[in-house]
Design a protein around this motif. Structure first.
Motif, short mmCIF file in Angstrom:
data_model
loop_
_atom_site.label_atom_id
_atom_site.label_comp_id
_atom_site.label_asym_id
_atom_site.label_seq_id
_atom_site.Cartn_x
_atom_site.Cartn_y
_atom_site.Cartn_z
N ASP A 61 10.54 1.40 -0.70
CA ASP A 61 9.31 0.93 0.23
C ASP A 61 8.93 1.96 1.46
N CYS A 64 7.00 4.82 0.31
CA CYS A 64 5.76 4.69 -0.13
C CYS A 64 5.06 4.34 1.34
N CYS A 207 1.89 8.46 -4.31
CA CYS A 207 2.17 7.44 -3.35
C CYS A 207 3.37 6.53 -3.84
N PHE A 208 3.42 5.68 -4.76
CA PHE A 208 4.22 4.95 -5.26
C PHE A 208 5.32 5.28 -6.17
#
Length: 584
Positions: A61, A64, A207-208
């Motif tokens: 996380d 991200c 991004c992820f």
């Protein structure tokens, strides 16, 4: 009373008992259990599993959020550097034609965003969202951007993006349209007026990436503010996400559900992950049987240990505690009669019995001595009568008799009778109500007013509710006499103030006069109010305030007593401090 000394050992050593029992019943099976646990299951405990996977999820996380924050920072720069707005304002003013303005827009977009791996394509329009002047866009092939992607935005997604831009203001907004995720930001001028809108189609695979590559998970979904993305779908994960439980993990059917929440730049990223049984469970089939056998063997050993511990340790301690409580409650001399089974507690029991008996003997002796000393000191201190005051009073009575004013003589004789009755105290009371003490004070003041006439003024401030509190008998008259003789008489005239007040703990009687104190007076006061002052060395005429101070300290204890200080304007304040005592 039993006062025998502590006896010798009457039983085996408790330390040997406990050491042997622990070695036999606890250390060996516990060492065996820990060894099996460490070999087979230490690395697969549920808590450790949750902690490990949660750390991985939080790390993913964080990556991200950092990449999304980078996109947001890049979008913010378009408003801060002002190049796009400057070109648009030049176009509006007519100093720049549409072709050149569009070229500057595209050059800016290409230089800022075409090489950003997080941005697949960047789209810009000026004017109103419903009727933009034109669309200006660039795409990044390395970030999965394409011309078709821009066409899809214009034909399918612009209406939704324009609706978001109308309500956006100066913030940012994530918008999901189908499988596409957009970041929208308005371009505002110095007056905070919206002039245009910048839209990024995000490269989700970049991004992820840290969450998409989470290969151990059966399902991964995420939520950016109100937009939900399913990176790897599973209906069980969606059902847990909708429950919105407070805990960030749960176990269900051997599967582990994790949730993490991280705050970014004007958004909140929530991630939900599902791990299957093959990840959370370990392939060991004999451990439950071994553990069960160990527990079956361990239970009787545990019961035996508890029984011995109760008999050898807990029960003797309870006996000693009960004895301590009874002695603490005032039952001095209490003796423990129960026989202890081990040497240590037998010695402690005998020592406590000896201490209790000795303590009672000492307390009885000290109490008797203290009572005798206290009574003797109080009787000795109360026996002093000021002959100087008696002589002055008799002289006044004689003078009044010569003048033939028999009414005044009668009143003075009554006042003198009251004073003599208070001094003699036939009922031997060390304390009286403040109301009765004021009767003695008023009798004394009547005599002094007859002596000094208008030269003496007395002001009294004593609330009625304080009159029922008890004070040491004849504690006020000597202090008031001192105030008159040393504060009024030498000056020819003066005022004496008498006050009473209290707080939650103490009663205060305050006598003030305006006569001031010389250095000689201060030295005399310091000597007379010394706690170790010997009244036998002082003439009887100087014993008044010393007598009061010592009686207060004896009857009420520390920090009660008499203090005399000089305040501003030569006001001398005598303060009697005593504990609150009230009948009933």
């Amino acid at each position: 009373m039993n006062t025998k000394e502590p006896s010798g050992n009457t039983g085996g050593s408790m330390r040997r008992w406990m050491l042997g029992l622990l070695l036999t019943c606890w250390l060996i099976p516990i060492a065996l259990l820990i060894g099996i646990f460490g070999v087979y299951v230490a690395g697969h405990h549920d808590d450790m599993t949750v902690e490990n996977f949660l750390e991985q999820l939080q790390f993913g996380d964080q990556i991200c959020v950092e990449r999304l924050n980078n996109v947001i920072s890049a979008s913010r720069q378009a408003s801060y550097d002002g190049e796009l707005l400057a070109a648009y304002e030049a176009y509006q003013a007519g100093t720049l034609d549409a072709l050149k303005a569009g070229k500057r827009y595209k050059e800016y977009l290409a230089s800022k965003y075409q090489k950003n791996n997080a941005i697949a394509s960047a789209i810009l329009w000026f004017g109103t969202a419903d009727a933009p002047d034109s669309f200006y866009s660039v795409y990044n092939e390395h970030a999965h951007g394409s011309y078709q992607q821009i066409r899809t935005y214009q034909e399918q997604d612009h209406e939704a993006a324009a609706a978001c831009a109308k309500e956006l203001g100066t913030g940012i907004r994530f918008l999901k349209c189908g499988s596409r995720l957009y970041l929208i930001r308005n371009l505002v001028d110095a007056r905070y007026q919206t002039q245009g809108t910048l839209v990024f189609c995000l490269n989700q695979s970049y991004c992820f990436q840290s969450l998409r590559d989470y290969l151990q998970a059966e399902g991964v979904s995420m939520r950016i503010n109100d937009e939900s993305l399913m990176l790897r779908g599973d209906e069980r994960l969606q059902a847990w996400e909708e429950k919105k439980e407070e805990k960030n993990y749960t176990w269900k059917g051997g599967r582990l559900y994790l949730r993490d929440e991280l705050r970014g730049d004007n958004y909140i990223l929530q991630t939900y992950v599902l791990f299957g049984k093959e990840i959370t469970q370990y392939p060991f089939y004999g451990y439950p049987y071994v553990l069960g056998a160990l527990i079956v063997c361990l239970i009787p050993m545990l019961l035996l240990l508890l029984c011995v511990f109760r008999r050898q340790v807990t029960h003797p301690i309870e006996v000693l505690c009960r004895a301590s409580q009874r002695i603490e409650g005032g039952e001095l001399g209490y003796q423990i009669t129960e026989q202890m089974e081990n040497a240590e507690f037998a010695y402690l029991s005998a020592s406590m019995n000896h201490m209790s008996a000795h303590l009672k003997q000492q307390f009885d002796r000290i109490y008797e001595e203290e009572i005798a000393l206290r009574e003797a000191r109080i009787m000795a201190l109360q026996s002093h009568i000021n002959p100087h005051f008696m002589n002055n009073t008799l002289e006044i009575i004689n003078w009044e008799a010569r003048m033939g004013d028999n009414l005044k003589v009668s009143k003075m004789i009554e006042a003198l009778s009251t004073m003599l009755d208070a001094a003699l105290d036939r009922r031997k009371r060390p304390q009286v109500r403040l109301a009765e003490e004021m009767v003695y004070v008023n009798s004394y003041l009547y005599i002094m007013k007859e002596r000094l006439g208008r030269r003496l003024t007395v002001e009294t401030d004593i609330p009625e509710e304080l009159l029922d509190y008890y004070v040491p008998r004849l504690c006020l008259q000597p202090v008031i006499e001192n105030a008159i003789e040393h504060g009024v008489v030498p000056n020819g005239s003066g005022t004496v103030w008498i006050q009473a007040k209290k707080d939650d703990t103490y009663l205060y009687l305050v006598i003030k006069n305006g006569g001031g104190m010389s250095e000689e007076d201060q030295a005399r006061i310091h000597r007379l109010l010394d706690p170790n002052y010997n009244t036998g060395k002082e003439p009887s005429g100087n014993l008044g305030i010393a007598n009061v101070n010592q009686r207060l300290r004896i009857l009420c204890g520390e920090p009660c007593g008499l203090t005399i200080t000089e305040e501003e304007n030569q006001i001398v304040t005598a303060k009697l401090t005593m504990t609150l005592q009230k009948n009933g």
